[in-house]
Design an enzyme around this catalytic site. Structure first.
Site, PDB file in Angstrom:
ATOM      1  N   ILE A  52       0.859  -1.175   0.000  1.00 13.51           N
ATOM      2  CA  ILE A  52       0.000   0.000   0.000  1.00 13.51           C
ATOM      3  C   ILE A  52       0.901   1.233   0.000  1.00 13.51           C
ATOM      4  CG2 ILE A  52      -2.010  -1.081   1.077  1.00 13.51           C
ATOM      5  CD1 ILE A  52      -1.133  -0.080   3.745  1.00 13.51           C
ATOM      6  N   ASP A  53       0.368   2.359  -0.432  1.00 17.91           N
ATOM      7  CA  ASP A  53       1.171   3.570  -0.570  1.00 17.91           C
ATOM      8  C   ASP A  53       1.790   3.993   0.759  1.00 17.91           C
ATOM      9  OD1 ASP A  53       0.408   3.673  -3.211  1.00 17.91           O
ATOM     10  OD2 ASP A  53      -1.129   5.208  -2.910  1.00 17.91           O
ATOM     11  N   LYS A  54       2.865   4.738   0.658  1.00 16.87           N
ATOM     12  CA  LYS A  54       3.560   5.259   1.836  1.00 16.87           C
ATOM     13  C   LYS A  54       2.592   5.945   2.793  1.00 16.87           C
ATOM     14  CE  LYS A  54       6.896   8.834   3.182  1.00 16.87           C
ATOM     15  NZ  LYS A  54       7.848   9.873   2.699  1.00 16.87           N
TER      16      LYS A  54
END
Length: 341
Positions: free
Chosen positions: A147-149
């Site tokens: 998942i994104d930062k």
């Protein structure tokens, strides 16, 4: 003030030849030095890391001339092998084959350019020790999805080869024939029409900015099929199309980079806090009460949380289901919008 050469950089000296006269400095470096991309050399020039004839040149479009000496303070190559780091992890579940982590916003999943340390992989290598060695490759040991930062929430990581193969197959299948489920809570600007819907829109790297993703025609170069199902949870400010914002649940039928963020922006309802795909909605903040406005201004990420993850255990076949409550920053943001009701 531009950064000067430092101890972790190496000076490279090159001479401009007769046939090179008139070539742009960034393009010339990309061709002659050939260590980095042209864009990377452009950044180094702007950072003051390039000198021509002893003068610091900060314009990438500078035209080189025969006989000039170009000195580049080039960064040392970074270690491509992730190192174990003692970083706290919120472990939701763990056995000999896999581990489920509730990732905080701000943590990158695996090392990459600009983020070689402080990642989930670095933390996992310390937590799991040698059990991750060789599983899924050196740079992404055990990683089967990410998942994104700046998205918080649940991830499962493989600790054995059989688990890596089994989990990878489930994520590749996207839950069509397996128990895999992924659901995200998203706070979006405005009010999507109806109570539920589906976005079926292909995604690809933006031709204007390679760091961003864009909706494209299915036949476009690099296009990847992407489907997001969304369901309304609550509208804030009004229970109709005039609502200021809405809390929705998004379920992924595919798993593409930035998928939910781009799909919701494509509908016209970008995520609150998303500076990449919803910056033009910042004017809505000015219409909020002061307390809500302060919360939105202080929320430094996209309002997206991976709150549900279910899958079949790749070894014993048990269906495993995990849920994660909204983290404190997201919960406080919701409370601020509840003031509009």
């Amino acid at each position: 003030m531009a950064d000067g050469p430092s101890a972790d950089r190496v000076d490279v000296e090159l001479m401009v030849e007769a046939g090179d006269t008139g070539e742009r400095l960034d393009a010339w470096l990309a061709r002659r030095a050939a260590t980095f991309s042209r864009n990377r050399y452009k950044d180094l020039i702007k950072q003051g890391q390039v000198q021509v004839g002893g003068r610091t040149i900060m314009e990438p479009k500078y035209r080189v001339n025969e006989g000039e000496t170009v000195t580049l303070s080039e960064p040392e190559p970074e270690d491509a092998t992730p190192q174990a780091e003692d970083i706290p992890l919120n472990v939701v579940y763990e056995d000999d084959d896999l581990i489920v982590i509730d990732k905080p916003a701000g943590m990158v999943v695996h090392p990459a350019a600009g983020n070689w340390t402080g990642t989930l992989v670095n933390a996992l290598l310390h937590h799991c020790g040698d059990s991750l060695s060789g599983i899924g490759g050196v740079r992404r040991p055990g990683i089967v999805h990410r998942i994104d930062k700046d998205t918080s929430g649940l991830l499962v990581v493989a600790k054995s080869d059989v688990a890596h193969q089994g989990l990878s197959a489930q994520f590749a299948d996207h839950g069509r024939t397996t128990a895999l489920e992924r659901a995200y809570s998203a706070l979006v600007w405005g009010a999507p029409p109806g109570l539920r819907g589906t976005v079926d829109a292909a995604l690809a790297r933006s031709i204007n900015n390679r760091l961003k993703i864009a909706v494209v025609k299915p036949e476009s170069r690099g296009a990847r099929h992407a489907v997001t199902h969304w369901q309304l949870q609550h509208r804030y400010g009004a229970q109709n199309a005039d609502a200021m914002a809405s809390l929705i649940e998004c379920r992924l039928e595919t798993g593409r980079t930035h998928q939910i963020r781009v799909h919701m922006a494509h509908l016209g309802f970008p995520l609150v806090g998303d500076v990449d795909y919803g910056a033009h909605f910042r004017t809505k903040v000015n219409r909020l009460p002061e307390e809500a406005r302060e919360k939105v201004d202080g929320f430094r990420r996209q309002a997206l949380h991976a709150g549900l993850l279910a899958f079949e255990h790749p070894v014993n076949g048990e269906v495993m289901r995990f849920e994660s409550p909204l983290p404190a920053d997201f919960a406080e943001l919701i409370e601020a919008f509840e003031l509009l009701d």
